[in-house]
Write a protein that holds these residues in place. Structure first.
Motif, PDB file in Angstrom:
ATOM      1  N   LYS A 285       8.777 -82.922 -85.768  1.00 37.47           N
ATOM      2  CA  LYS A 285      10.092 -82.403 -85.412  1.00 37.47           C
ATOM      3  C   LYS A 285      11.076 -83.543 -85.178  1.00 37.47           C
ATOM      4  N   ASN A 289      14.611 -83.863 -87.041  1.00 37.91           N
ATOM      5  CA  ASN A 289      15.895 -83.994 -86.339  1.00 37.91           C
ATOM      6  C   ASN A 289      16.754 -85.076 -86.968  1.00 37.91           C
ATOM      7  N   ARG A 294      20.737 -83.695 -87.220  1.00 34.56           N
ATOM      8  CA  ARG A 294      20.985 -83.052 -85.929  1.00 34.56           C
ATOM      9  C   ARG A 294      21.137 -84.074 -84.809  1.00 34.56           C
ATOM     10  N   GLU A 295      20.300 -85.112 -84.844  1.00 31.60           N
ATOM     11  CA  GLU A 295      20.344 -86.127 -83.798  1.00 31.60           C
ATOM     12  C   GLU A 295      20.052 -87.494 -84.399  1.00 31.60           C
ATOM     13  N   THR A 300      11.049 -85.999 -78.877  1.00 33.04           N
ATOM     14  CA  THR A 300      10.431 -84.676 -78.832  1.00 33.04           C
ATOM     15  C   THR A 300       9.057 -84.834 -78.194  1.00 33.04           C
TER      16      THR A 300
END
Length: 331
Positions: A285, A289, A294-295, A300
């Motif tokens: 994940k 990301n 997204r980032e 995580t």
């Protein structure tokens, strides 16, 4: 003076020790819980026996009630303590994660700064008279002068597999090391076409080169005459092994793993050399990301592991290649 990585490692070690002590405390609280449960049962049995004894057992009944109240108070305190312990563990994990993100950022920043220097090298060397002269007047003498200059660069800088001068037809005129490459035509190569077309520096991704027999990056700069016209390309092949000087010096826990990945999620650097350009981390994940946009930095928690990540920010004129560093730490 203690480095950022050493500070982060020390904090992570202390946090892990705190979590281990917390685990021991959980065991103690469980023992207290067990004692409370047994006391409760004892109080219940005592109450039953006191009731059977009638008037003679009245005083013992009062004691049994007090034992039961004490057992319940212990049980309530035990539950409250368990909640606090879990909260401390969660916060400790978050602190470790944030420190691990710092390690990921610090590592990709060091890589970027190293590659920025390589970006500067190729641009500077493309302006030297010896390089321009062998393209303007490609005589044996001018090529020999350029070769001597390039060999000197090769010896001084040490971080390159080879350096080449390529004319506008794509032919390699001069090589610093591998003379068998002289005369080969590179006109079909993307790095050559893009450098000439954009009149700007072109940087390849990291790849395995059969020519230099190693993992490398190509830095190519247009060579211009006094009028500013492109007359050829000066190109270098960086020895990727020097990036491991950065990777191997990153101080992490023995069980931790560190990866540099490219924009497709493939591992391009790791302490485990067998994973290079073979292992893909897109199942994580954390990597999803980054690749989704997204980032650019964060962490995580997956499969009882912290995966901290940081996307390249580039450095000055070097914009980076969309790479990231991932640090995995077991919790």
């Amino acid at each position: 003076m203690v480095s950022t990585q050493e500070k982060n490692l020390n904090v992570s070690v202390l946090m892990n020790e705190l979590k281990q002590e917390n685990s021991k405390m959980e065991g103690v609280m469980q023992n207290i819980k067990d004692i409370s449960m047994k006391s409760n049962i004892l109080a219940l049995n005592s109450g039953i026996e006191a009731a059977r004894a009638g008037e003679a057992g009245r005083a013992f009944s009062v004691v049994a009630k007090e034992i039961k109240k004490f057992a319940q108070d212990c049980l309530d305190s035990s539950k409250a303590s368990e909640s606090i312990i879990k909260s401390i563990q969660t916060k400790a994990n978050n602190i470790i994660a944030l420190r691990t993100v710092d390690i990921a950022f610090d590592t990709i920043d060091k890589i970027d700064r190293n590659l920025f220097e390589r970006n500067c090298d190729v641009q500077a060397w493309a302006t030297f008279d010896a390089i321009k002269e062998c393209l303007i007047q490609p005589t044996p003498a001018s090529k020999k002068t350029a070769e001597a200059f390039m060999k000197n660069i090769y010896k001084i800088y040490e971080v390159y597999f080879d350096l080449f001068v390529v004319d506008l037809s794509g032919e390699i005129l001069v090589a610093a090391q591998n003379q068998s490459q002289v005369g080969r035509n590179m006109s079909d190569r993307e790095w050559f076409q893009e450098t000439v077309k954009t009149n700007d520096v072109y940087v390849t991704d990291m790849y395995y080169s059969s020519v230099v027999e190693g993992h490398t990056m190509g830095y190519s700069s247009p060579v211009r005459n006094d009028a500013g016209e492109v007359i050829g390309v000066f190109t270098t092949r960086f020895n990727w092994e020097y990036i491991y000087d950065i990777i191997d010096r990153v101080q992490t826990d023995e069980k931790s793993k560190l990866y540099a990945i490219n924009s497709e999620g493939y591992v391009i650097a790791s302490k485990d050399r067998t994973e290079i350009l073979k292992t893909k981390l897109t199942h994580l994940k954390a990597v999803q990301n980054i690749l989704s946009g997204r980032e650019t930095r964060g962490y995580t928690i997956e499969d009882n592991q912290i995966f901290a990540y940081s996307l390249t920010e580039g450095y000055n004129a070097y914009k980076g290649k969309g790479w990231s560093v991932i640090v995995a730490e077991t919790i």
